[in-house]
Design a protein around this motif. Structure first.
Motif, PDB file in Angstrom:
ATOM      1  N   SER A   8     -27.837  35.308 -26.090  1.00 26.56           N
ATOM      2  CA  SER A   8     -29.066  35.538 -25.330  1.00 26.56           C
ATOM      3  C   SER A   8     -30.260  35.527 -26.271  1.00 26.56           C
ATOM      4  O   SER A   8     -30.108  35.598 -27.496  1.00 26.56           O
ATOM      5  N   THR A   9     -31.436  35.427 -25.695  1.00 27.28           N
ATOM      6  CA  THR A   9     -32.689  35.503 -26.439  1.00 27.28           C
ATOM      7  C   THR A   9     -33.472  36.689 -25.903  1.00 27.28           C
ATOM      8  O   THR A   9     -33.558  36.886 -24.690  1.00 27.28           O
ATOM      9  N   GLN A  10     -34.033  37.479 -26.792  1.00 18.32           N
ATOM     10  CA  GLN A  10     -34.819  38.626 -26.355  1.00 18.32           C
ATOM     11  C   GLN A  10     -36.185  38.588 -27.032  1.00 18.32           C
ATOM     12  O   GLN A  10     -36.388  37.915 -28.031  1.00 18.32           O
ATOM     13  N   GLY A  11     -37.113  39.354 -26.442  1.00 19.85           N
ATOM     14  CA  GLY A  11     -38.436  39.462 -27.042  1.00 19.85           C
ATOM     15  C   GLY A  11     -39.103  38.105 -27.199  1.00 19.85           C
ATOM     16  O   GLY A  11     -39.038  37.242 -26.328  1.00 19.85           O
ATOM     17  N   PRO A  40     -22.228  27.031 -44.711  1.00 21.44           N
ATOM     18  CA  PRO A  40     -21.447  25.906 -45.245  1.00 21.44           C
ATOM     19  C   PRO A  40     -21.680  24.631 -44.452  1.00 21.44           C
ATOM     20  O   PRO A  40     -22.201  24.645 -43.338  1.00 21.44           O
ATOM     21  N   LYS A  41     -21.269  23.507 -45.035  1.00 22.33           N
ATOM     22  CA  LYS A  41     -21.229  22.255 -44.293  1.00 22.33           C
ATOM     23  C   LYS A  41     -20.125  22.350 -43.240  1.00 22.33           C
ATOM     24  O   LYS A  41     -19.063  22.921 -43.490  1.00 22.33           O
ATOM     25  N   LEU A  42     -20.359  21.763 -42.065  1.00 22.79           N
ATOM     26  CA  LEU A  42     -19.440  21.966 -40.950  1.00 22.79           C
ATOM     27  C   LEU A  42     -18.996  20.635 -40.329  1.00 22.79           C
ATOM     28  O   LEU A  42     -18.895  20.501 -39.114  1.00 22.79           O
ATOM     29  N   GLU A  43     -18.692  19.643 -41.198  1.00 19.42           N
ATOM     30  CA  GLU A  43     -18.314  18.331 -40.676  1.00 19.42           C
ATOM     31  C   GLU A  43     -17.053  18.384 -39.818  1.00 19.42           C
ATOM     32  O   GLU A  43     -16.846  17.535 -38.944  1.00 19.42           O
ATOM     33  N   GLN A  44     -16.187  19.385 -40.031  1.00 18.84           N
ATOM     34  CA  GLN A  44     -14.932  19.476 -39.284  1.00 18.84           C
ATOM     35  C   GLN A  44     -15.086  20.206 -37.959  1.00 18.84           C
ATOM     36  O   GLN A  44     -14.151  20.258 -37.160  1.00 18.84           O
ATOM     37  N   LEU A  45     -16.269  20.721 -37.687  1.00 21.87           N
ATOM     38  CA  LEU A  45     -16.459  21.612 -36.543  1.00 21.87           C
ATOM     39  C   LEU A  45     -16.914  20.872 -35.292  1.00 21.87           C
ATOM     40  O   LEU A  45     -17.835  20.051 -35.335  1.00 21.87           O
ATOM     41  N   ARG A  46     -16.274  21.177 -34.184  1.00 19.52           N
ATOM     42  CA  ARG A  46     -16.771  20.800 -32.859  1.00 19.52           C
ATOM     43  C   ARG A  46     -17.243  22.084 -32.194  1.00 19.52           C
ATOM     44  O   ARG A  46     -16.519  23.070 -32.173  1.00 19.52           O
ATOM     45  N   PHE A  47     -18.429  22.057 -31.600  1.00 18.91           N
ATOM     46  CA  PHE A  47     -19.025  23.303 -31.130  1.00 18.91           C
ATOM     47  C   PHE A  47     -19.732  23.095 -29.793  1.00 18.91           C
ATOM     48  O   PHE A  47     -20.007  21.971 -29.360  1.00 18.91           O
ATOM     49  N   ALA A  48     -20.027  24.209 -29.156  1.00 18.59           N
ATOM     50  CA  ALA A  48     -20.858  24.208 -27.948  1.00 18.59           C
ATOM     51  C   ALA A  48     -21.634  25.519 -27.919  1.00 18.59           C
ATOM     52  O   ALA A  48     -21.142  26.549 -28.386  1.00 18.59           O
ATOM     53  N   VAL A  49     -22.837  25.472 -27.383  1.00 21.77           N
ATOM     54  CA  VAL A  49     -23.708  26.651 -27.329  1.00 21.77           C
ATOM     55  C   VAL A  49     -24.200  26.840 -25.901  1.00 21.77           C
ATOM     56  O   VAL A  49     -24.677  25.895 -25.265  1.00 21.77           O
ATOM     57  N   LEU A  50     -24.081  28.073 -25.411  1.00 19.73           N
ATOM     58  CA  LEU A  50     -24.696  28.463 -24.145  1.00 19.73           C
ATOM     59  C   LEU A  50     -25.770  29.501 -24.459  1.00 19.73           C
ATOM     60  O   LEU A  50     -25.467  30.571 -24.988  1.00 19.73           O
ATOM     61  N   CYS A  61     -34.591  30.691 -24.064  1.00 20.78           N
ATOM     62  CA  CYS A  61     -33.324  30.312 -24.706  1.00 20.78           C
ATOM     63  C   CYS A  61     -33.521  29.827 -26.139  1.00 20.78           C
ATOM     64  O   CYS A  61     -32.801  28.943 -26.616  1.00 20.78           O
ATOM     65  N   GLU A  62     -34.481  30.407 -26.829  1.00 19.21           N
ATOM     66  CA  GLU A  62     -34.808  29.963 -28.187  1.00 19.21           C
ATOM     67  C   GLU A  62     -33.614  30.053 -29.123  1.00 19.21           C
ATOM     68  O   GLU A  62     -33.370  29.150 -29.932  1.00 19.21           O
ATOM     69  N   MET A  63     -32.844  31.136 -29.049  1.00 18.73           N
ATOM     70  CA  MET A  63     -31.706  31.296 -29.957  1.00 18.73           C
ATOM     71  C   MET A  63     -30.651  30.227 -29.728  1.00 18.73           C
ATOM     72  O   MET A  63     -30.056  29.710 -30.684  1.00 18.73           O
ATOM     73  N   GLY A  64     -30.402  29.885 -28.469  1.00 16.96           N
ATOM     74  CA  GLY A  64     -29.447  28.819 -28.195  1.00 16.96           C
ATOM     75  C   GLY A  64     -29.905  27.496 -28.776  1.00 16.96           C
ATOM     76  O   GLY A  64     -29.125  26.749 -29.369  1.00 16.96           O
ATOM     77  N   ARG A  65     -31.185  27.190 -28.627  1.00 13.67           N
ATOM     78  CA  ARG A  65     -31.730  25.936 -29.148  1.00 13.67           C
ATOM     79  C   ARG A  65     -31.661  25.887 -30.682  1.00 13.67           C
ATOM     80  O   ARG A  65     -31.289  24.870 -31.273  1.00 13.67           O
ATOM     81  N   VAL A  66     -32.013  26.992 -31.309  1.00 15.34           N
ATOM     82  CA  VAL A  66     -32.037  27.037 -32.773  1.00 15.34           C
ATOM     83  C   VAL A  66     -30.631  26.862 -33.336  1.00 15.34           C
ATOM     84  O   VAL A  66     -30.412  26.076 -34.281  1.00 15.34           O
ATOM     85  N   LEU A  67     -29.652  27.566 -32.790  1.00 15.57           N
ATOM     86  CA  LEU A  67     -28.286  27.461 -33.300  1.00 15.57           C
ATOM     87  C   LEU A  67     -27.695  26.087 -33.026  1.00 15.57           C
ATOM     88  O   LEU A  67     -27.011  25.515 -33.886  1.00 15.57           O
ATOM     89  N   ASP A  68     -27.946  25.543 -31.847  1.00 16.32           N
ATOM     90  CA  ASP A  68     -27.444  24.211 -31.508  1.00 16.32           C
ATOM     91  C   ASP A  68     -27.953  23.176 -32.509  1.00 16.32           C
ATOM     92  O   ASP A  68     -27.183  22.362 -33.039  1.00 16.32           O
ATOM     93  N   ALA A  69     -29.244  23.216 -32.809  1.00 17.35           N
ATOM     94  CA  ALA A  69     -29.826  22.255 -33.751  1.00 17.35           C
ATOM     95  C   ALA A  69     -29.284  22.484 -35.161  1.00 17.35           C
ATOM     96  O   ALA A  69     -29.032  21.522 -35.907  1.00 17.35           O
TER      97      ALA A  69
END
Length: 602
Positions: A120-123, A144-154, A165-173
């Motif tokens: 979630s994003t607050q404030g 670390p570098k994460l070339e082996q990682l497959r991920f998803a963000v909600l 949803c700033e935190m979701g956008r920042v982590l996704d990027a």
């Protein structure tokens, strides 16, 4: 065959305690406990602190086919979505584990292959408190570098804020920047969470089923604390219970610009139990006068039957019981702008800051009156967000009040286009008659707890209604005979009209239940004074208390107060601890990691 008994390096009393502690524990819990105890034997932290590290998940080898779900949640919504994904994935036979962000061992990130983050994003675009360390690590130079990682963000948020949803956008990027590949496109859920979350979860599961072999789920839930499946009799968000209102008292004087209420509910503790630090979720109902005004503004018939989803109800009932009528959201604003052909609204929507300001300051009724548009009953019900419960910090301890639950509620009142407007839940509660019932459930807050060592001092910072949980803390500490001292910082506009629980605090000081009280009344002097100013003034004593092991708590507004208090604490560490900027920030992060700096902000 019997395994040989290995003598323990413990005396008989401690051996008995160890046996009692581990009796009946599941293997996964014993593995976790072994890691935690090993952690205690490690090097001491950088700073001189008087408590062992808080419980955290032990570092384990992450199997290549394991889905790790990490959540950061301020009010429980992200946690609920993460748990729903855990259940979905387990039902598909996927090997899954669930961790709260502050329990996630960041050293494992480089070994993850499937990771889902629900946050979630607050404030003003900030992470929830339980995810601050995780976010800092991912965004920092040590990631670390994460070339082996497959991920998803909600991401979860509220579109009435500019940094939705700033935190979701920042982590996704950031994950993409570190070389990771998306399992699914980022989800951005507004207050109507399921509209986005349900299809997002389906897309994640579809991608995972393609990548991972189906197998019997082996779920290692490493939450700190462990997730407990509660009895179906316990009240939850979707199954609240009716609690009778025993008292509805005004705390502020009639001369105050604020109307703050103290409410006391009778509860059945078998279905509605709580611990100091928890919140009460209240399901409100809309004011009938507001519903009538909305029907008049839209020229719709309240008796018209509307089918939405599986329910068919009269429009008036939808508006009274099922729909949010005070807070605007961006999709509704866009839909209304299109219907009204308003160039002014279209121009506002084109600018994030301007539209965020309009969304926060304009009630739905004012929008409908200022920019008339044609709505059908069905379209209006579909466009309006579902009515959501509001969370209030509980202001009582059952150790003192018995089978009761107390709340401190600020009645939100403001000027509208043609009269007063009100906050939905605060107006519902402020006008609730004694003897009536409200639908209530408990939202546990394990991160906002009194120290287990009752000899520790506590410093509580709670201006306005942020003082609520500290009333519960002081009651609990007095009832249980805690030896530690209690120090409260409280602030409000005026001493004479806004000093919440004044008589209680003065009596607590006199009888020794409260050991120190620092006050800030911002409008009683030419220069505005807030709690953060009092913190700086008492910086030497605050620093000394922290060095002696005190626990620090902050409750209240997340957007300004909590940020200002945090900056004041950094100043205290710099001034009285002779720390540079980085070391001061590390000091507070260390306190937070140990559970000695906790915030309940909203």
């Amino acid at each position: 065959t019997h395994l040989p008994q290995v003598p323990l390096p413990l005396d008989n009393e401690r051996s008995a305690l160890l046996h009692q502690l581990t009796l009946g524990l599941e293997p996964t819990t014993l593995w976790w406990l072994s890691g935690y105890l090993a952690g205690l034997a490690g090097p001491a932290p950088r700073f001189s602190v008087a408590t062992p590290p808080a419980l955290s998940a032990a570092t384990v080898d992450v199997a290549a086919d394991t889905l790790t779900i990490v959540y950061g949640s301020q009010t429980g919504n992200a946690k609920q979505q993460a748990e729903a994904l855990l259940a979905d994935a387990s039902g598909k036979g996927l090997k899954t584990r669930l961790l709260r962000a502050d329990a996630y061992p960041v050293a494992e990130l480089k070994r993850e292959t499937q990771l889902v983050v629900v946050i979630s994003t607050q404030g003003d675009g900030d992470p929830p408190d339980d995810a601050r360390g995780f976010v800092e690590h991912v965004l920092g130079r040590r990631a670390p570098k994460l070339e082996q990682l497959r991920f998803a963000v909600l991401g979860l948020g509220d579109s009435s804020y500019a940094k939705f949803c700033e935190m979701g956008r920042v982590l996704d990027a950031r994950f993409v920047e570190l070389g990771a590949t998306r399992l699914a496109e980022r989800g951005e859920a507004d207050v109507d969470i399921d509209t986005v979350a349900l299809p997002w979860r389906a897309s994640v599961l579809s991608a995972l089923e393609t990548l991972l072999p189906a197998r019997v789920a082996s779920i290692a839930s490493l939450n700190a604390p462990q997730t407990v499946v509660a009895s179906s009799a316990i009240a939850h968000r979707d199954t609240p219970v009716h609690a009778e209102l025993l008292a509805n008292l005004r705390l502020t004087s009639r001369k105050s610009a604020r109307d703050t209420r103290h409410l006391e509910f009778a509860i059945d503790p078998t279905v509605l139990d709580y611990t100091p630090g928890d919140a009460a979720g209240v399901w409100p109902e809309q004011a009938p006068a507001l519903v009538d005004a909305l029907l008049d503004a839209t020229q719709l018939n309240g008796s018209e039957l509307v089918t939405h989803g599986k329910d068919t109800l009269p429009l008036r009932q939808w508006l009274l019981e099922r729909r949010e009528l005070t807070r605007l959201n961006r999709p509704l604003l866009a839909a209304h702008a299109a219907r009204s052909d308003s160039t002014a609204l279209q121009d506002t929507l084109a600018h994030a800051d301007a539209s965020a300001a309009l969304l926060r300051s304009t009630p739905l009724l004012d929008l409908l009156q200022a920019h008339p548009a044609a709505w059908s009953a069905a379209d209006l019900v579909t466009a309006l967000r579902p009515l959501a419960p509001r969370l209030y910090s509980i202001a009582s301890s059952r150790a003192e009040v018995g089978d009761e639950l107390h709340l401190t509620v600020a009645h939100e009142v403001f000027e509208g286009r043609d009269g007063l407007r009100y906050g939905t839940a605060s107006h519902y509660l402020a006008t609730l008659a004694e003897g009536a019932t409200a639908r209530i459930f408990i939202e546990k807050n394990e991160r906002f707890r009194l120290p287990t060592d009752a000899s520790r001092d506590v410093i509580m910072i709670g201006p306005g209604t942020g003082v609520a949980p500290f009333r519960a803390f002081v009651q609990e500490r007095a009832a249980t005979g805690a030896a530690g001292r209690n120090w409260l910082f409280f602030g409000s506009p005026h001493f004479r009209s806004d000093f919440l629980y004044q008589i209680e605090w003065q009596k607590a000081l006199k009888d020794g239940r409260l050991h120190r009280l620092d006050l800030a009344f911002s409008r009683d002097s030419a220069e505005k004074v807030y709690v953060q100013h009092r913190l700086r003034e008492q910086g030497a004593a605050v620093w000394a208390a922290l060095q002696q092991g005190a626990h620090l708590y902050v409750c209240g507004d997340a957007t300004r107060m909590a940020r200002d208090v945090h900056n004041a604490l950094l100043d205290v560490a710099r001034t009285h601890g002779a720390l540079d900027d980085d070391a001061a920030a590390d000091f507070l992060s260390e306190l937070e990691r140990q559970g000695r700096y906790a915030r309940d902000v909203y």
